[in-house]
Design a protein around this motif. Sequence first.
Motif, PDB file in Angstrom:
ATOM      1  N   ALA A  26      39.597  41.197  36.437  1.00 15.41           N
ATOM      2  CA  ALA A  26      39.203  41.371  35.042  1.00 15.41           C
ATOM      3  C   ALA A  26      37.890  42.140  35.020  1.00 15.41           C
ATOM      4  O   ALA A  26      36.933  41.751  35.692  1.00 15.41           O
ATOM      5  CB  ALA A  26      39.033  40.023  34.356  1.00 15.41           C
ATOM      6  N   VAL A  27      37.850  43.235  34.280  1.00 15.59           N
ATOM      7  CA  VAL A  27      36.634  44.031  34.153  1.00 15.59           C
ATOM      8  C   VAL A  27      36.069  43.771  32.763  1.00 15.59           C
ATOM      9  O   VAL A  27      36.761  43.957  31.761  1.00 15.59           O
ATOM     10  CB  VAL A  27      36.907  45.532  34.363  1.00 15.59           C
ATOM     11  CG1 VAL A  27      35.611  46.331  34.286  1.00 15.59           C
ATOM     12  CG2 VAL A  27      37.600  45.759  35.706  1.00 15.59           C
ATOM     13  N   VAL A  28      34.811  43.310  32.723  1.00 18.71           N
ATOM     14  CA  VAL A  28      34.198  42.907  31.455  1.00 18.71           C
ATOM     15  C   VAL A  28      32.796  43.498  31.337  1.00 18.71           C
ATOM     16  O   VAL A  28      32.199  43.920  32.320  1.00 18.71           O
ATOM     17  CB  VAL A  28      34.130  41.368  31.335  1.00 18.71           C
ATOM     18  CG1 VAL A  28      35.538  40.763  31.354  1.00 18.71           C
ATOM     19  CG2 VAL A  28      33.277  40.763  32.437  1.00 18.71           C
ATOM     20  N   ASP A  29      32.281  43.465  30.106  1.00 17.98           N
ATOM     21  CA  ASP A  29      30.893  43.879  29.891  1.00 17.98           C
ATOM     22  C   ASP A  29      29.980  42.665  30.019  1.00 17.98           C
ATOM     23  O   ASP A  29      30.432  41.572  30.380  1.00 17.98           O
ATOM     24  CB  ASP A  29      30.736  44.585  28.539  1.00 17.98           C
ATOM     25  CG  ASP A  29      30.970  43.684  27.338  1.00 17.98           C
ATOM     26  OD1 ASP A  29      31.078  42.448  27.488  1.00 17.98           O
ATOM     27  OD2 ASP A  29      31.068  44.227  26.217  1.00 17.98           O
ATOM     28  N   GLY A  30      28.722  42.838  29.706  1.00 15.93           N
ATOM     29  CA  GLY A  30      27.747  41.763  29.837  1.00 15.93           C
ATOM     30  C   GLY A  30      27.988  40.574  28.932  1.00 15.93           C
ATOM     31  O   GLY A  30      27.450  39.498  29.155  1.00 15.93           O
ATOM     32  N   GLU A  31      28.835  40.751  27.921  1.00 16.38           N
ATOM     33  CA  GLU A  31      29.171  39.657  27.004  1.00 16.38           C
ATOM     34  C   GLU A  31      30.532  39.044  27.323  1.00 16.38           C
ATOM     35  O   GLU A  31      31.007  38.181  26.598  1.00 16.38           O
ATOM     36  CB  GLU A  31      29.160  40.171  25.557  1.00 16.38           C
ATOM     37  CG  GLU A  31      27.857  40.811  25.132  1.00 16.38           C
ATOM     38  CD  GLU A  31      26.668  39.876  25.277  1.00 16.38           C
ATOM     39  OE1 GLU A  31      26.792  38.697  24.883  1.00 16.38           O
ATOM     40  OE2 GLU A  31      25.631  40.315  25.796  1.00 16.38           O
ATOM     41  N   GLY A  32      31.167  39.505  28.381  1.00 21.61           N
ATOM     42  CA  GLY A  32      32.467  38.961  28.768  1.00 21.61           C
ATOM     43  C   GLY A  32      33.652  39.595  28.071  1.00 21.61           C
ATOM     44  O   GLY A  32      34.778  39.122  28.193  1.00 21.61           O
ATOM     45  N   ARG A  33      33.412  40.693  27.341  1.00 20.36           N
ATOM     46  CA  ARG A  33      34.502  41.385  26.647  1.00 20.36           C
ATOM     47  C   ARG A  33      35.189  42.351  27.596  1.00 20.36           C
ATOM     48  O   ARG A  33      34.523  43.037  28.377  1.00 20.36           O
ATOM     49  CB  ARG A  33      33.953  42.150  25.438  1.00 20.36           C
ATOM     50  CG  ARG A  33      33.345  41.246  24.374  1.00 20.36           C
ATOM     51  CD  ARG A  33      32.750  42.086  23.273  1.00 20.36           C
ATOM     52  NE  ARG A  33      31.665  42.902  23.813  1.00 20.36           N
ATOM     53  CZ  ARG A  33      30.448  42.972  23.280  1.00 20.36           C
ATOM     54  NH1 ARG A  33      30.169  42.309  22.170  1.00 20.36           N
ATOM     55  NH2 ARG A  33      29.515  43.728  23.828  1.00 20.36           N
ATOM     56  N   PRO A  34      36.526  42.429  27.527  1.00 20.12           N
ATOM     57  CA  PRO A  34      37.252  43.368  28.394  1.00 20.12           C
ATOM     58  C   PRO A  34      36.771  44.806  28.205  1.00 20.12           C
ATOM     59  O   PRO A  34      36.450  45.223  27.093  1.00 20.12           O
ATOM     60  CB  PRO A  34      38.699  43.230  27.940  1.00 20.12           C
ATOM     61  CG  PRO A  34      38.766  41.911  27.246  1.00 20.12           C
ATOM     62  CD  PRO A  34      37.410  41.679  26.648  1.00 20.12           C
ATOM     63  N   VAL A  35      36.715  45.537  29.318  1.00 17.67           N
ATOM     64  CA  VAL A  35      36.264  46.918  29.317  1.00 17.67           C
ATOM     65  C   VAL A  35      37.319  47.779  29.993  1.00 17.67           C
ATOM     66  O   VAL A  35      37.858  47.394  31.032  1.00 17.67           O
ATOM     67  CB  VAL A  35      34.931  47.039  30.109  1.00 17.67           C
ATOM     68  CG1 VAL A  35      34.521  48.488  30.279  1.00 17.67           C
ATOM     69  CG2 VAL A  35      33.838  46.237  29.470  1.00 17.67           C
ATOM     70  N   LEU A  36      37.590  48.931  29.411  1.00 16.77           N
ATOM     71  CA  LEU A  36      38.435  49.919  30.074  1.00 16.77           C
ATOM     72  C   LEU A  36      37.513  50.750  30.957  1.00 16.77           C
ATOM     73  O   LEU A  36      36.581  51.369  30.468  1.00 16.77           O
ATOM     74  CB  LEU A  36      39.143  50.800  29.064  1.00 16.77           C
ATOM     75  CG  LEU A  36      40.122  50.079  28.142  1.00 16.77           C
ATOM     76  CD1 LEU A  36      40.680  51.053  27.111  1.00 16.77           C
ATOM     77  CD2 LEU A  36      41.242  49.465  28.957  1.00 16.77           C
ATOM     78  N   ALA A  37      37.746  50.745  32.232  1.00 16.55           N
ATOM     79  CA  ALA A  37      36.847  51.439  33.165  1.00 16.55           C
ATOM     80  C   ALA A  37      37.653  52.340  34.086  1.00 16.55           C
ATOM     81  O   ALA A  37      37.566  52.234  35.308  1.00 16.55           O
ATOM     82  CB  ALA A  37      36.031  50.421  33.946  1.00 16.55           C
ATOM     83  N   GLU A 120      32.215  56.085  41.480  1.00 16.86           N
ATOM     84  CA  GLU A 120      31.141  55.211  41.951  1.00 16.86           C
ATOM     85  C   GLU A 120      31.459  53.749  41.646  1.00 16.86           C
ATOM     86  O   GLU A 120      31.214  52.869  42.480  1.00 16.86           O
ATOM     87  CB  GLU A 120      29.803  55.608  41.317  1.00 16.86           C
ATOM     88  CG  GLU A 120      28.621  54.872  41.890  1.00 16.86           C
ATOM     89  CD  GLU A 120      28.315  55.202  43.352  1.00 16.86           C
ATOM     90  OE1 GLU A 120      27.593  54.409  43.983  1.00 16.86           O
ATOM     91  OE2 GLU A 120      28.785  56.235  43.872  1.00 16.86           O
ATOM     92  N   LEU A 121      32.022  53.471  40.472  1.00 18.08           N
ATOM     93  CA  LEU A 121      32.409  52.088  40.156  1.00 18.08           C
ATOM     94  C   LEU A 121      33.427  51.571  41.165  1.00 18.08           C
ATOM     95  O   LEU A 121      33.363  50.405  41.573  1.00 18.08           O
ATOM     96  CB  LEU A 121      32.977  51.990  38.739  1.00 18.08           C
ATOM     97  CG  LEU A 121      31.984  52.178  37.600  1.00 18.08           C
ATOM     98  CD1 LEU A 121      32.720  52.116  36.253  1.00 18.08           C
ATOM     99  CD2 LEU A 121      30.863  51.155  37.653  1.00 18.08           C
ATOM    100  N   ARG A 122      34.353  52.411  41.580  1.00 19.07           N
ATOM    101  CA  ARG A 122      35.342  52.000  42.585  1.00 19.07           C
ATOM    102  C   ARG A 122      34.676  51.698  43.923  1.00 19.07           C
ATOM    103  O   ARG A 122      35.001  50.702  44.580  1.00 19.07           O
ATOM    104  CB  ARG A 122      36.428  53.064  42.740  1.00 19.07           C
ATOM    105  CG  ARG A 122      37.350  53.119  41.556  1.00 19.07           C
ATOM    106  CD  ARG A 122      38.386  54.195  41.678  1.00 19.07           C
ATOM    107  NE  ARG A 122      39.316  54.105  40.540  1.00 19.07           N
ATOM    108  CZ  ARG A 122      40.441  54.776  40.464  1.00 19.07           C
ATOM    109  NH1 ARG A 122      40.804  55.605  41.430  1.00 19.07           N
ATOM    110  NH2 ARG A 122      41.221  54.627  39.414  1.00 19.07           N
TER     111      ARG A 122
END
Length: 182
Positions: A26-37, A120-122
């Motif tokens: 699961a990829v999320v932002d700092g608030e725990g919301r799903p992020v498309l990355a 870079e994220l990968r």
Amino acid sequence: MGSGDSGSNPDRPAPPLRRPRRLHVAVVDGEGRPVLAGGLGAWLEKLAPRRASGTVSIGLVGDTRVRRLNRTYRGKDYVTDVLSFPFDSSSRAAHLGDIVIATGVARRQARSAGHSPYTELRILALHGLLHLIGYDHETDNGAMKRLERRLRRMGGLPAGLIERAAPASPRQATARVATRAI
């Protein structure tokens, strides 16, 4: 059933010899919301080594937050690119742990390396996952480096963190240690 008959049904396929591995990311932002990355989660699920089974959360957060986490959990008061927080393995839970990536650092490193932020994220997510499953490039005599290199090649990635951190001279080694952690 006669003697020697195990009760197996020839019309039914045999069960698999081992449980199929499954990693869920699961990829999320700092608030725990799903992020498309850029498909980061699906990519890591496909590339993960066999022993990576369970769930992993990847948090894409700001540099300030990562610096605070690094200070709190590692006693190092500077921002770093990726942190891994393994879940308590004694609980036999299916959650492997959490990976936290500093998005500002990732963007700067991508620019410096000449590739996209998604690449870079990968690189960072793969490095973090290997730490979650027990590898430590500082103590494992190159095991993590070898596995990371093999998986990066399979995933079509350029040089990873360990290779980029390998100093060309003793002077560069001192500068790198003073400016960033892996």
